[in-house]
Design a protein around this motif. Sequence first.
Motif, short mmCIF file in Angstrom:
data_model
loop_
_atom_site.label_atom_id
_atom_site.label_comp_id
_atom_site.label_asym_id
_atom_site.label_seq_id
_atom_site.Cartn_x
_atom_site.Cartn_y
_atom_site.Cartn_z
N UNK A 19 0.81 -1.22 0.00
CA UNK A 19 0.00 0.00 0.00
C UNK A 19 0.85 1.27 0.00
N UNK A 20 2.08 1.18 0.49
CA UNK A 20 2.93 2.36 0.56
C UNK A 20 3.80 2.54 -0.68
N UNK A 21 3.52 1.78 -1.71
CA UNK A 21 4.23 1.91 -2.98
C UNK A 21 3.94 3.30 -3.56
N UNK A 22 4.98 4.11 -3.78
CA UNK A 22 4.76 5.48 -4.28
C UNK A 22 4.15 5.47 -5.67
N UNK A 23 4.39 4.42 -6.45
CA UNK A 23 3.77 4.34 -7.78
C UNK A 23 2.26 4.18 -7.66
N UNK A 51 -7.45 7.33 4.77
CA UNK A 51 -7.08 7.91 3.49
C UNK A 51 -6.19 9.14 3.67
N UNK A 52 -6.55 9.99 4.65
CA UNK A 52 -5.77 11.19 4.87
C UNK A 52 -4.35 10.90 5.32
N UNK A 53 -4.21 9.99 6.25
CA UNK A 53 -2.88 9.61 6.73
C UNK A 53 -2.07 8.95 5.62
N UNK A 113 2.38 9.22 1.86
CA UNK A 113 2.91 8.91 0.53
C UNK A 113 3.43 10.17 -0.17
N UNK A 114 2.79 11.31 0.08
CA UNK A 114 3.25 12.56 -0.53
C UNK A 114 4.56 13.04 0.08
N UNK A 115 4.72 12.85 1.38
CA UNK A 115 5.94 13.29 2.06
C UNK A 115 6.18 12.41 3.28
N UNK A 158 3.85 5.65 12.87
CA UNK A 158 3.09 6.70 13.57
C UNK A 158 1.67 6.81 13.00
N UNK A 159 1.55 6.68 11.69
CA UNK A 159 0.22 6.72 11.07
C UNK A 159 -0.65 5.59 11.60
N UNK A 160 -0.06 4.40 11.66
CA UNK A 160 -0.80 3.24 12.18
C UNK A 160 -1.18 3.46 13.64
#
Length: 218
Positions: A108-112, A174-176, A181-183, A191-193
Amino acid sequence: MTPLTDKAPKFTRDLPEARRKQLIEATARSLARHGMEGTTVRVVAAEAGVSPGLVRHHFAGMHDLIAETYRWTGKEVDRALRASLAAAEQTPEAQLRAFVDSSFSEPMLDTDLLGVWLTFWSLTRTDPEIHAIHGKVYAGYRRRLEELIRELAVERKLKVDARVASLAFTALLDGLWLEHCLDASTFTAREAAMIAHDWVDNLIAGRFLAGAKQALSA
């Protein structure tokens, strides 16, 4: 979930459905690298290692191919989530926490994946077909969360509006996910989790919307 950066093999005399899938995967890679403006029939054909004519043979045009790529990406994300849920304990709380952990781990954290998803989101406001696909993809996602929250409420004897809670939880995840992913320097995936798990803790403790309800009744 299929990595979007994997280079597709050259076409062989496969079944038409296999060829369509290869073109869809090539489109996803192109969207991730070049965005919507840089994704053309020729670019997709080059990415897949075929002639532009073969792309047109399987799809009516780029719009058709983009729409099918959104459907495929949604199914891939759903498949990854289902795998995480299947591996977790089959209780409402464990399933909700599996949702959290899956949202902030590979793939899920794949930047692509972010690049592809942002393209689809940008089209949702202006393209009716993409808007309909978006609605279907997210409806299934929220429905599963709503069912789990409702089951948890019954199990823990909580008074919770499962629909509203699922909307809040989806927006939080979604927000986290988007901001990370953007930065990724803003906060870590861990921390997000942790933030999302804290939301589940508050839900279980009966504190979901408690403050808002008190303010409205004042």
